[in-house]
Write an enzyme that holds these catalytic residues in place. Structure first.
Site, PDB file in Angstrom:
ATOM      1  N   GLY A 320     -19.020 -67.747   4.736  1.00  0.00           N
ATOM      2  CA  GLY A 320     -20.186 -67.916   5.599  1.00  0.00           C
ATOM      3  C   GLY A 320     -20.594 -66.579   6.197  1.00  0.00           C
ATOM      4  O   GLY A 320     -20.505 -65.534   5.552  1.00  0.00           O
ATOM      5  N   SER A 321     -20.947 -66.619   7.456  1.00  0.00           N
ATOM      6  CA  SER A 321     -21.502 -65.420   8.089  1.00  0.00           C
ATOM      7  C   SER A 321     -20.487 -64.309   8.274  1.00  0.00           C
ATOM      8  O   SER A 321     -20.867 -63.173   8.535  1.00  0.00           O
ATOM      9  CB  SER A 321     -22.097 -65.793   9.442  1.00  0.00           C
ATOM     10  OG  SER A 321     -23.096 -66.776   9.250  1.00  0.00           O
ATOM     11  N   THR A 322     -19.188 -64.621   8.151  1.00  0.00           N
ATOM     12  CA  THR A 322     -18.207 -63.545   8.306  1.00  0.00           C
ATOM     13  C   THR A 322     -18.323 -62.544   7.151  1.00  0.00           C
ATOM     14  O   THR A 322     -17.759 -61.462   7.202  1.00  0.00           O
ATOM     15  CB  THR A 322     -16.758 -64.092   8.347  1.00  0.00           C
ATOM     16  OG1 THR A 322     -16.512 -64.816   7.132  1.00  0.00           O
ATOM     17  CG2 THR A 322     -16.557 -65.015   9.520  1.00  0.00           C
ATOM     18  N   PHE A 323     -19.094 -62.943   6.116  1.00  0.00           N
ATOM     19  CA  PHE A 323     -19.293 -62.078   4.944  1.00  0.00           C
ATOM     20  C   PHE A 323     -20.406 -61.058   5.181  1.00  0.00           C
ATOM     21  O   PHE A 323     -20.599 -60.142   4.416  1.00  0.00           O
ATOM     22  CB  PHE A 323     -19.652 -62.989   3.760  1.00  0.00           C
ATOM     23  CG  PHE A 323     -19.612 -62.317   2.413  1.00  0.00           C
ATOM     24  CD1 PHE A 323     -18.446 -61.730   1.943  1.00  0.00           C
ATOM     25  CD2 PHE A 323     -20.747 -62.282   1.608  1.00  0.00           C
ATOM     26  CE1 PHE A 323     -18.410 -61.130   0.691  1.00  0.00           C
ATOM     27  CE2 PHE A 323     -20.715 -61.674   0.361  1.00  0.00           C
ATOM     28  CZ  PHE A 323     -19.545 -61.097  -0.112  1.00  0.00           C
TER      29      PHE A 323
END
Lengths: 632, 383
Positions: A320-323
Site C-alpha cells: 500500500g502507501s508504505t511503498f
C-alpha cells in the site's frame, strides 16, 4: 576251514588298512580346515567376533541454549522425568499399568501404544510410559515402587522456551527426526533424538546439536548389554546469542495480541540486528516436541489465522502507501520529476478510459512531494509512477530490499514480488499495461512485500548510506558475530532526494495534519518518522464507489484492508526501524501506527546506550498550516 | 601259528575277562568325556547344572552298560544279533507310528533318566546284525550278487524309517557304517563304484523328495554368507567362533561367541566350536588326537581278534564312531551341511552317549573274547 578263515582274515586286514588310511586322510582334512580357519583366516574372524560382540551406543550431547541479546536464556534444556516400563521385569504388564493408571494420568490411547511397543520390542528394552512427569507424580511412583515391578524413572532432557508461543515462530521448535531428514550424522538415527524443525532451532541446528559421544558396549546375541568397555564423551551444542531482546519481543507480542493476525519487526538501522520479530497468533512449540493429538493438529491447521506461519518473514502483503517512498525515490533519482513538482489532486486521475481514484474523495488540491507523503495522496503517486515507469520503480524497490529474500537467518523466508515488464510477460504471459504502473505506484496490484522487507526498507531509508541486512544471531559461542563479518553495500541514493522523503515521513507523524500525528512519539529527541499504509484486498466496484464504500467493520474479516505502518526513530539520529502489519486490521493510521509507536518507544527506552535523552515534553515539531485528515 | 590255549579250556572265568579287558581304553574314554563335562560346565556359564552333572550321570550309567556288554560272551551277542535287530527295528516302527498318530514328531522312548532314541541304538545294532550275516559268509558267497540282497534289506529298512522322520544325518551315518562293513567283509570294489554311480544318478530324485528345510540347509551350506541372519547364521557364527579362537584360544569360559549366545546349540552340535574358541587350535587338535587314539585302538583290536564277527563288530563300531567325529567337526567348520550329528562323548545328549558306550561295549566284548574262535554257523569251533 582254517585256510578259508585265513584268507578271509587276510582280506579283512588288507581292507582294514585301506579303511584306516582313508579315515586318517579325512582326519587330515579336518586338521587342514582347522589350520585354515584358526591360523590363516583367524584375523578376519577375530574382527567379525568383535563386531558381533561390541555395540557402539551414541550418547546424545545436550543441545545448545539460545540466549537473547542480554544473555537471558530463551530456549534451554530442562530435566525431564519420564516413566519407563521394562516388560521382562514386570510379571504382569497389564496389572502394572492398572496400578500406574491410579497414580498418574494415563489415557487409553497411551495404554494401547505402550502395549503395542512392548509387543514389538525385545522384553528388556525399556518402553516410555509417559514423559514430563512432575515432582508429585515422580514421588507417587517412587513411593509405590514395590507395587510397580518393571517401572523405572529416567531423567532425560527436554526443551523449554521462556517465551512459549510468543517466540514459537522466531525460535521454532524441536521434534523427532523424520525419515526424510536422516543424514550423515549418526545422532539422527538415535531414537528419541530431537532436531530443530523451524525457526532459529532449524537454521542453527548443526551448531546447537553438538557432537555425539559414544559408549562401547559388550552385548550378547539378543542385544542385551553385558558391560561397558569404553566411553567417549561428546561435545555439547553451542549456545547461540540472538540479537533479539526477550523483553521487547514480549512487549511487541503484547501489543499485537488483541489482533487476530499480525506481525511486527524491529531492527537496528545501522547493524541490521533484529530486536523483535513478532507474529500472532502463535503456537505452543513444546506441543510438537511431546507429540500432538490429531484433534489439536486439526485445529491448528484449520485455524484461519494461520498460527504456524511466521508472518513476519513469510506473510506477503501489498505494501500500500508504505511503498510510496520507493516510488518517489525512483522518480526523483531518475530525474522523471523534480522535488518541486506540484500535482493537482481532484480525487481521481484519468488514464485513457480508466479512472484511478485517490483515497480522499474530494481530492487534496495542489500537493508537492512532502505534502503527498504526509497526506498519502494517491493522485500524486499515480503521476510520479507514470513518469518513472515500472522498471525504474522496480529497480529502486530492489535497492531497498524488496522483491528478494533479505537473507535473514531464518528458514521459510519469502521473497515478495516486485513486478517488471519482463516479469509480467514471463509469468502472466501478457504485456504490461500502463494502468498497472499507476496501481503499483500506490503499492497495490502485483506488488507484495513481507513485514521484514518493509522493516529493511525503512531501515535503509533511515540509514541512508548502506544496504543493511537483517540478522538474528549476535554471536555464536566462541565465534565472531556475523554482523561484524558483514560488510554492507552502498545504497547509492542521493542525500538530497532522501532528505525530501524523510521530511515527508517526519511530517506524517509530527505535522498536525500528518496521517499518523495521533500516533506520534511525544518524548523530545525520540520523535519518529513513518508512513502509514492501508492495502486493499478486494476490488471496489463502480457501483459501490458511486453509492457508498463499505466501512471495514461492515465487511467480513477476510475482505477488510490490511493495516500497515513503517517508521524509524529518533528522526534526527535514526537508531531503530519498525514495520507493523495487521492483517485485515483496517486503516494503517488508526490500527498499525499506534502499535508501531508503542513498540518503537519501548525499544528506545530499553536502548542501553540511551539513544535519546528524551523528555516527556510532548511538543513535537511545530504543526504546519494545513488541516489534518484521516488517510487510507 | 600259535595255538590258543584259552579257547580250548572252555568258558572264560570273570577274572580272566577282567584281565583281558583294556583298562587303558576305558581311561581314554573317561578323559574324553571329562573334557566334555568341562565344556558343558563352561556352556552353562560356570555351572554344573543343567548339563554337565546330568551328562556325567549318563556317562556313569553308560560305563556300567559297557562293562556288562563287554563281559558277556561274544557268542551270545552273535546268537542274539538278529533278535536285537528286530527288537530295535520294532521300536523304530513304533515311534514312527506313534509320531504319526500323536500330535508331534516324538522319536524317543522315555526311560525315566534318559529319553532313548531307537534310531541311535539302531546304528549299533545294525553293525551287530550285519557282522552276524557276514560272519557266516565265505568270499565265494560274497562274490554272488544275490547273497547281498539280505544285508541290503537289513540296512534299507532302518534307513527308510529314519529318513521318514526325517533325520538325514542318522540315515547317512547308517548307510556309511553299513558300507564300511560290506567293504571289510570283502565286497568287490566295482560294486561300490556301481552303487556310488547309482547314488549320484539318484541325487536329482532325492532332491525333489527332500523337505524344504533340508534343501535350504544344503543350499546355505554351499553359500552360508548369502543369508547371514537366516539359515546361514549357524554356520557363519560357528566359523567366526572357531577362527577368532586362533591358535591358543580365548581361555576357558571366555569364548565371547559362545557366552554371548552368538553361537547356537553350543552344548550339543556346536560344542566342538566352543572348545576350539576357548582353547584354540591347540585344544581342537588335542581332542582330535584323543579321538584318533580311540580309532587306532579300535583298529588294533580288530586286527587282534580271531573271529570274523568280532572283527567286523570292532571296526563297524569304530567306523560309526569315526563318522560321528568327522561329520560333526566337518559340519561345524563349514565343510559339510548342518545335519545334526553330535560330537561323541562330548555333546550333551543321552541317547548318543549311551549308544556310543554300548557300541564300545561290543567292541570290548570282541576284545575280551579275542581268542574265541567261532564257526561260520555261530558255534565255537571246539563245541
Amino acid at each position: 576251514m582254517y585256510r578259508e578263515d585265513n584268507t578271509r582274515s587276510k582280506a579283512f586286514s588288507r581292507r582294514a588298512l585301506i579303511l584306516g588310511g582313508a579315515q586318517l586322510g579325512l582326519a587330515g582334512v579336518l586338521v587342514g580346515r582347522m589350520y585354515q580357519l584358526q591360523v590363516l583366516e583367524s584375523h578376519r574372524y577375530k574382527m567379525l567376533a568383535d563386531e558381533n560382540r561390541i555395540n557402539m551406543r551414541l550418547l546424545p550431547p545436550p543441545r545448545g541454549r539460545i540466549l537473547d541479546r542480554f544473555g537471558v536464556p530463551i530456549a534451554e534444556n530442562r530435566e525431564n522425568y519420564r516413566a519407563l516400563l521394562i516388560a521382562e521385569q514386570a510379571p504382569d504388564v497389564e496389572r502394572t499399568l492398572d496400578t500406574l493408571t491410579r497414580l498418574i494420568q494415563l489415557s487409553e490411547y497411551d495404554r494401547r501404544r505402550i502395549l503395542r511397543e512392548i509387543r514389538r520390542r525385545r522384553s528388556f528394552v525399556p518402553v516410555t510410559v509417559r514423559e514430563n512427569l512432575d515432582w508429585q507424580e515422580v514421588s507417587r511412583i517412587e513411593v509405590n515402587a514395590p507395587d510397580l515391578p518393571g517401572v523405572v524413572i529416567d531423567v532425560g532432557q527436554s526443551r523449554v522456551y521462556a517465551l512459549g508461543e510468543r517466540g514459537a515462530h522466531l525460535l521454532g521448535y524441536v521434534a523427532a527426526v523424520s525419515e526424510k531428514e536422516q543424514g550423515d550424522d549418526p545422532l539422527l538415527e538415535l531414537p528419541g533424538f530431537r532436531i530443530g524443525k523451524s525457526g532459529v532451532e532449524k537454521e542453527y541446528d548443526i551448531k546447537l546439536r553438538g557432537k555425539a559421544g559414544s559408549s562401547q558396549l559388550e552385548v550378547n546375541a539378543l542385544g542385551r548389554v553385558i558391560r561397558e568397555l569404553d566411553r567417549q564423551e561428546g561435545q555439547p551444542g553451542h549456545d547461540i546469542h540472538l540479537t533479539i531482546d526477550l523483553a521487547l519481543q514480549n512487549f511487541a507480542i503484547d501489543k499485537l495480541q488483541d489482533k487476530k493476525s499480525a506481525a511486527a519487526v524491529v531492527m537496528d538501522v545501522n547493524s541490521g540486528e533484529v530486536l523483535a520479530l513478532a507474529s500472532v497468533p502463535g503456537f505452543d512449540p513444546t506441543a510438537f516436541n511431546t507429540g500432538l493429538s490429531r484433534s489439536d493438529w486439526q485445529s491448528i491447521v484449520s485455524n484461519p489465522y494461520a498460527p504456524l506461519t511466521n508472518k513476519a518473514v513469510s506473510g506477503q502483503y501489498a505494501p500500500g502507501s508504505t511503498f510510496k517512498m520507493v516510488v518517489a525515490l525512483a522518480a526523483l533519482e531518475s530525474g522523471a520529476i523534480s522535488p518541486d513538482l506540484r500535482v493537482f489532486c481532484r480525487g481521481h486521475t484519468q488514464l485513457g478510459n480508466a479512472r484511478f481514484h485517490c483515497w480522499k474523495k474530494g481530492g487534496h488540491g495542489w500537493v508537492d512531494m512532502r505534502d503527498a507523503i504526509q497526506h498519502s495522496c494517491d493522485v500524486y503517486f499515480y503521476e510520479a509512477a507514470r513518469r518513472a515507469g515500472i522498471d525504474r520503480i522496480a529497480e529502486m524497490a530492489k535497492r531497498f530490499g524488496l522483491g528478494d529474500a533479505t537473507g535473514i537467518d531464518l528458514p521459510g523466508e519469502r521473497a515478495g514480488l516486485i513486478p517488471t515488464r519482463k516479469w509480467k510477460k514471463g509469468a502472466v504471459g501478457v504485456a504490461w499495461q500502463k494502468g498497472e504502473t499507476l496501481v503499483a505506484g500506490i503499492g497495490q496490484g502485483f506488488v507484495l512485500t513481507t513485514p521484514l522487507q518493509l522493516a529493511v526498507m525503512t531501515a535503509r531509508l533511515a540509514n541512508g548510506r548502506l544496504k543493511i541486512k537483517p540478522h538474528l544471531v549476535r554471536q555464536l559461542e566462541g565465534g565472531k558475530a556475523p554482523a561484524e563479518a558483514q560488510k554492507f553495500d552502498a545504497l547509492g541514493v542521493s542525500s538530497e532526494a532522501l532528505r525530501v522523503i524523510v521530511d515527508g515521513m517526519n511530517a506524517v507523524a509530527n505535522d498536525r495534519h500528518g496521517t499518523a500525528y495521533r500516533a506520534r512519539i511525544e518524548e523530545e529527541g525520540w520523535e519518529m518518522a513513518g508512513k502509514t499504509g492501508t492495502s486493499q484486498v478486494r476490488r471496489i466496484s463502480k457501483h459501490e464507489r458511486d453509492t457508498r464504500v463499505l466501512k471495514n467493520e461492515e465487511r467480513p474479516w477476510k475482505e477488510r484492508d490490511h493495516a500497515l505502518f513503517v517508521a524509524f526513530a529518533p528522526v534526527h539520529a535514526p537508531r531503530y526501524a519498525i514495520a507493523v502489519v495487521v492483517e485485515h486490521g483496517g486503516g494503517g493510521s488508526a490500527v498499525a501506527a499506534p502499535i508501531a509507536r508503542d513498540i518503537l518507544r519501548e525499544t528506545l527506552r530499553r536502548d542501553p546506550t540511551g539513544a535519546g535523552a528524551a523528555t516527556t515534553a510532548g511538543k513535537g515539531v511545530p504543526p504546519p498550516a494545513r488541516k489534518g485528515e484521516r488517510e487510507a | 601259528m600259535r595255538l590258543n590255549l584259552t579257547a580250548d579250556r572252555g568258558p572264560m572265568t570273570l577274572g580272566q575277562k577282567l584281565w583281558h579287558f583294556s583298562w587303558f581304553f576305558l581311561l581314554l574314554l573317561c578323559v574324553i568325556a571329562g573334557i566334555g563335562f568341562g565344556m558343558l560346565y563352561s556352556a552353562a556359564n560356570g555351572a554344573w547344572d543343567p548339563w554337565a552333572s546330568r551328562q556325567a550321570m549318563r556317562f556313569g550309567v553308560g560305563l556300567v552298560l559297557l562293562l556288562a556288554i563287554a563281559l558277556t560272551d561274544i557268542r551270545i551277542w552273535l546268537r542274539y544279533a538278529y533278535v536285537l535287530y528286530v527288537l530295535v527295528l520294532a521300536l523304530l516302527v513304533g515311534v514312527e507310528v506313534m509320531g504319526v498318530i500323536g500330535m508331534g514328531a516324538q522319536r524317543w522312548i522315555d526311560l525315566g533318566f534318559i529319553q532313548l532314541q531307537p534310531s541311535e541304538v539302531m546304528k549299533i545294532v545294525l553293525v551287530l546284525a550285519l557282522a552276524r550275516y557276514f560272519h557266516g559268509a565265505s568270499l565265494e558267497d560274497i562274490g554272488r550278487p544275490g547273497f547281498l540282497v539280505f544285508p541290503l534289506v537289513l540296512v534299507g529298512a532302518p534307513v527308510v524309517l529314519v529318513l521318514r522322520q526325517p533325520d538325514l544325518g542318522t540315515a547317512i551315518m547308517m548307510t556309511m557304517t553299513a558300507a564300511v562293513i560290506f567293504f571289510l567283509a570283502g565286497v568287490r570294489m566295482w560294486k561300490f563304484a556301481l552303487v556310488g554311480a547309482a547314488v549320484l544318478g539318484a541325487l536329482p530324485v532325492a532332491w525333489s523328495l527332500m523337505h524344504g528345510y533340508q534343501r535350504r540347509r544344503i543350499l546355505t551350506f554351499l553359500d552360508p554368507e548369502s543369508d547371514p541372519l537366516g539359515a546361514g547364521y549357524h554356520i557363519l557364527q560357528s566359523k567366526i567362533a572357531l577362527g577368532s579362537g586362533g591358535v591358543l584360544g580365548k581361555g576357558f569360559m571366555h569364548g565371547s561367541q559362545s557366552h554371548l549366545n552368538f553361537l547356537p546349540e553350543k552344548q550339543t552340535d556346536f560344542i566342538f566350536t566352543m572348545l576350539a574358541e576357548e582353547f584354540g587350535m591347540a585344544g581342537g587338535l588335542t581332542l582330535l588326537g584323543l579321538y584318533m587314539l580311540v580309532l587306532v585302538f579300535g583298529f588294533a583290536i580288530a586286527l587282534r581278534v580271531r573271529n570274523q564277527f568280532g572283527r567286523l563288530v570292532a571296526l563297524g563300531v569304530t567306523g560309526t564312531f569315526f563318522f560321528y567325529v568327522f561329520i560333526n567337526i566337518a559340519m561345524v567348520m563349514g565343510l559339510l551341511p548342518v545335519v545334526g550329528v553330535p560330537l561323541p562323548l562330548i555333546s550333551y545328549g543321552g541317547t548318543a552317549m549311551l549308544s556310543i558306550l554300548i557300541g564300545f561295549g561290543f567292541l570290548m566284548s570282541a576284545y575280551v573274547h579275542r581268542d574265541v574262535r567261532i564257526s561260520r554257523h555261530g558255534t565255537s569251533e571246539d563245541d
